[in-house]
Design an enzyme around this catalytic site. Structure first.
Site, mmCIF file in Angstrom:
data_model
loop_
_atom_site.group_PDB
_atom_site.id
_atom_site.type_symbol
_atom_site.label_atom_id
_atom_site.label_comp_id
_atom_site.label_asym_id
_atom_site.label_seq_id
_atom_site.Cartn_x
_atom_site.Cartn_y
_atom_site.Cartn_z
ATOM 1 N N ASP A 84 0.799 -1.228 0.000
ATOM 2 C CA ASP A 84 0.000 0.000 0.000
ATOM 3 C C ASP A 84 0.830 1.276 0.000
ATOM 4 O O ASP A 84 1.982 1.293 0.442
ATOM 5 C CB ASP A 84 -0.902 0.021 1.239
ATOM 6 N N HIS A 135 -6.273 3.373 -4.005
ATOM 7 C CA HIS A 135 -6.145 3.572 -2.548
ATOM 8 C C HIS A 135 -6.425 5.035 -2.177
ATOM 9 O O HIS A 135 -5.840 5.555 -1.230
ATOM 10 C CB HIS A 135 -4.746 3.139 -2.120
ATOM 11 N N HIS A 139 -4.693 9.414 0.239
ATOM 12 C CA HIS A 139 -4.732 8.607 1.457
ATOM 13 C C HIS A 139 -5.650 9.226 2.502
ATOM 14 O O HIS A 139 -5.282 9.404 3.674
ATOM 15 C CB HIS A 139 -3.328 8.395 2.023
ATOM 16 N N HIS A 231 3.452 -2.323 3.350
ATOM 17 C CA HIS A 231 3.606 -0.998 2.739
ATOM 18 C C HIS A 231 4.926 -0.876 1.992
ATOM 19 O O HIS A 231 5.977 -1.203 2.537
ATOM 20 C CB HIS A 231 3.514 0.087 3.821
HETATM 21 ZN ZN LIG Z 1 -2.663 3.078 3.107
#
Ligand SMILES: [Zn+2]
Length: 261
Positions: A84, A135, A139, A231
């Site tokens: 991510d 995503h 964010h 991540h």
């Molecule tokens: Zn995220």
């Protein structure tokens, strides 16, 4: 600025720029209504403006539990790896190289702003056979609580940035930052052909634990069909990179690695 105010600001910034989860919270708890531990807004600290600042638009409350329809399993016996907050010029190529060495595919949940800034990395993700996941534009952990029009326009803008970089790449999934889903955004994402991708294993690597802790958390929680959240951007990801050098071949050997479906 007082040291305390500075550290509050630093905390606020860290919470804003990193992490798909809230600190110290499990994915389930991450969907609970925001408490005192939710990301503090840095605005009052950075600019104690003497003039009146317009009130922020009202956010709808978060549901007490995660809405129905989220995908928390890979849909097969294999484990789905998801990365991510990228793409990131330092770390995304490292993960891509590791995945290529292992001969496996993963899902990259990219942030629209990052996709716009690093289109060559988005193109490479797609070209190397990995999946793309929306995503959100920047964010926004509160995106699901905003108006339907705001949610839709955020997702569209992010899709456009991804498609500008990789025109033919399907965008299969949407993942709400912080896992703070609402039923409304699941519906809107669905109308746009985006399936809601949650996770079942969260080592909280955004909080910079050592690689051995990330390995322990992932290894302890992963089963057949797990969706693992890690991540490849949003801060120093050296520990995640180190952990993945062990985890990717190990998970492949134990369970197989598959794209979620
Ligand atoms: Zn995220």
């Amino acid at each position: 600025m007082r040291p305390r105010a500075l550290s509050a600001l630093a905390l606020g910034l860290v919470l804003l720029v990193t992490g798909c989860g809230d600190p110290g919270k499990s994915p389930e708890k991450a969907a609970a209504p925001p408490s005192a531990s939710a990301s503090p807004s840095p605005a009052p600290v950075t600019k104690p403006s003497p003039t009146h600042t317009p009130a922020k638009p009202k956010l709808r409350p978060l549901p007490k539990k995660l809405p129905a329809g989220l995908h928390r399993a890979s849909g097969s016996k294999g484990v789905a790896l998801t990365f991510d907050d990228g793409p990131d010029p330092r770390y995304t190529p490292q993960i891509l190289a590791q995945l290529r060495t292992a001969g496996v595919k993963a899902t990259f949940c990219v942030v629209g702003k990052q996709a716009k800034r690093y289109p060559e990395l988005v193109a490479r993700i797609a070209r190397e056979g990995h999946q793309l996941c929306n995503h959100s534009w920047h964010h926004d952990v509160n995106l699901g609580r905003r108006s339907p029009a705001e949610i839709r326009s955020d997702l569209e803008r992010t899709n456009q940035a991804i498609h500008a970089a990789a025109p033919k790449a399907p965008i299969t999934w949407f993942r709400q930052p912080g896992g703070r889903w609402t039923a409304e955004e699941v519906t809107i994402a669905g109308q746009m052909g985006l399936r809601p991708l949650h996770w079942s294993v969260d080592p909280q690597d955004w909080d910079h634990p050592p690689a051995k802790t990330i390995i322990k958390r992932v290894t302890g929680a992963t089963r057949h069909g797990s969706v693992v959240l890690m991540h490849d951007a949003g801060g120093d990801r050296a520990q995640t990179m180190a952990a993945c050098r062990h985890l990717i071949p190990d998970i492949k050997r134990r369970y197989g690695i598959a794209l979620p479906r």
